[in-house]
Design an enzyme around this catalytic site. Sequence first.
Site, PDB file in Angstrom:
ATOM      1  N   LYS A  22      -2.628  67.689 -31.625  1.00  0.00           N
ATOM      2  CA  LYS A  22      -2.167  69.050 -31.904  1.00  0.00           C
ATOM      3  C   LYS A  22      -0.732  69.039 -32.427  1.00  0.00           C
ATOM      4  O   LYS A  22      -0.396  69.754 -33.371  1.00  0.00           O
ATOM      5  CB  LYS A  22      -2.241  69.885 -30.617  1.00  0.00           C
ATOM      6  CG  LYS A  22      -1.697  71.291 -30.796  1.00  0.00           C
ATOM      7  CD  LYS A  22      -1.625  72.072 -29.498  1.00  0.00           C
ATOM      8  CE  LYS A  22      -0.313  71.851 -28.793  1.00  0.00           C
ATOM      9  NZ  LYS A  22       0.064  72.965 -27.896  1.00  0.00           N
ATOM     10  N   ASN A  23       0.125  68.222 -31.815  1.00  0.00           N
ATOM     11  CA  ASN A  23       1.545  68.233 -32.182  1.00  0.00           C
ATOM     12  C   ASN A  23       1.824  67.563 -33.524  1.00  0.00           C
ATOM     13  O   ASN A  23       2.944  67.625 -34.024  1.00  0.00           O
ATOM     14  CB  ASN A  23       2.391  67.583 -31.078  1.00  0.00           C
ATOM     15  CG  ASN A  23       2.477  68.472 -29.845  1.00  0.00           C
ATOM     16  OD1 ASN A  23       2.162  69.662 -29.907  1.00  0.00           O
ATOM     17  ND2 ASN A  23       2.878  67.910 -28.728  1.00  0.00           N
ATOM     18  N   CYS A 117       4.647  78.191 -24.445  1.00  0.00           N
ATOM     19  CA  CYS A 117       4.901  77.806 -23.047  1.00  0.00           C
ATOM     20  C   CYS A 117       6.261  78.317 -22.575  1.00  0.00           C
ATOM     21  O   CYS A 117       7.214  78.350 -23.333  1.00  0.00           O
ATOM     22  CB  CYS A 117       4.902  76.287 -22.889  1.00  0.00           C
ATOM     23  SG  CYS A 117       3.281  75.536 -22.923  1.00  0.00           S
TER      24      CYS A 117
END
Length: 421
Positions: A22-23, A117
Amino acid sequence: MDKLIITGGARLDGEIRISGAKNAALPILAATLLADGPVTVGNLPHLHDITTMIELFGRMGIEPVIDEKLSVEIDPRTIKTLVAPYELVKTMRASILVLGPMVARFGEAEVALPGGCAIGSRPVDLHIRGLEAMGAKIEVEGGYIKAKAPEGGLRGAHFFFDTVSVTGTENIMMAAALAKGRSVLQNAAREPEVVDLANFINAMGGNIQGAGTDTITIDGVERLDSANYRVMPDRIETGTYLVAAAVTGGRVKVKDTDPTILEAVLEKLKEAGADINTGEDWIELDMHGKRPKAVNLRTAPYPAFPTDMQAQFISLNAIAEGTGAVIETIFENRFMHVYEMHRMGAQIQVEGNTAIVTGVKALKGAPVMATDLRASASLVLSALVAEGDTLIDRIYHIDRGYECIEEKLQMLGAKIRRVPG
């Protein structure tokens, strides 16, 4: 809201495939905006943040074409609006990554300040200062970052990051790819995901050197062309499943991964007593039924121990022999999971940025709540070894970073199921 119910006690054993990172995928998707033609990106993980980024492109007037393997084709020439609206950006910090490419390619951008987050302060000022160094005029008003390139476009610049920032490095590197002249980024992030992004930009015809070191040199080009690119494997997902096998005393072979980008984690697993073998694209871990030994660790920027694996090792230490200290140097507020683990009987003391974990023979199942992405993974790992049932609430945090976590764990023999809220 969905919940996970996990019955502890099963020793994990089996093989799984690792998803794309994902990153790496999010900045690579953002970088497709730099292209002067259609770009195809493959090996995307099936995750909420990825679909949000693709939806963001849709809002901008681009029509992404997605196939069943979650490979996506994006043609940024069809863009109609240069605004990234708050309702999409608020759920995903990575949306700030479209700022650099849009200003570089289209001369302006309006991006809402990000959400995501709730860890630490994670300022975006480095992104803004980097673009200003390249000549952009930037105002922050009404919760939006409004950026305009100077006449004639962004200019190459020397920029020093006073703190190491992965997304900051990525954003400025993308902007510099189309800027006039040479840019030099110092104290740049060295993460493998930064290298993957640089490789992607170079595949489109960019000229980036030094990615993976703390000094990146970018010679701007006039245009970037079509490309077909496959995102690198997820090193944090890889590490999480290795720790899952370790805490249960089990064995796992993870495939479609890369052991060279996980060396700090593999060293700590060996220290905990795991037997580890690696190949070009696989890692095998075997605990031979043994209880792990507690380890001390300190998080730091790559290539040191990753902050995104810290919570998983607190779970390992919680049931290990001995006492281990875990020092978090990257983000503040990153021990939120500890208080949930106390409910399961873990013995953990938090003093500032250090968690001192004394292993217990057994944890007890309990209702717990996920607080952020990696913390929620640690609750899953603890539940796998706890006596009885653990109910994990607010698992949308888990779904932001782990593709089909319950299905992959079931394949390894875990007793885990998802129940609708």
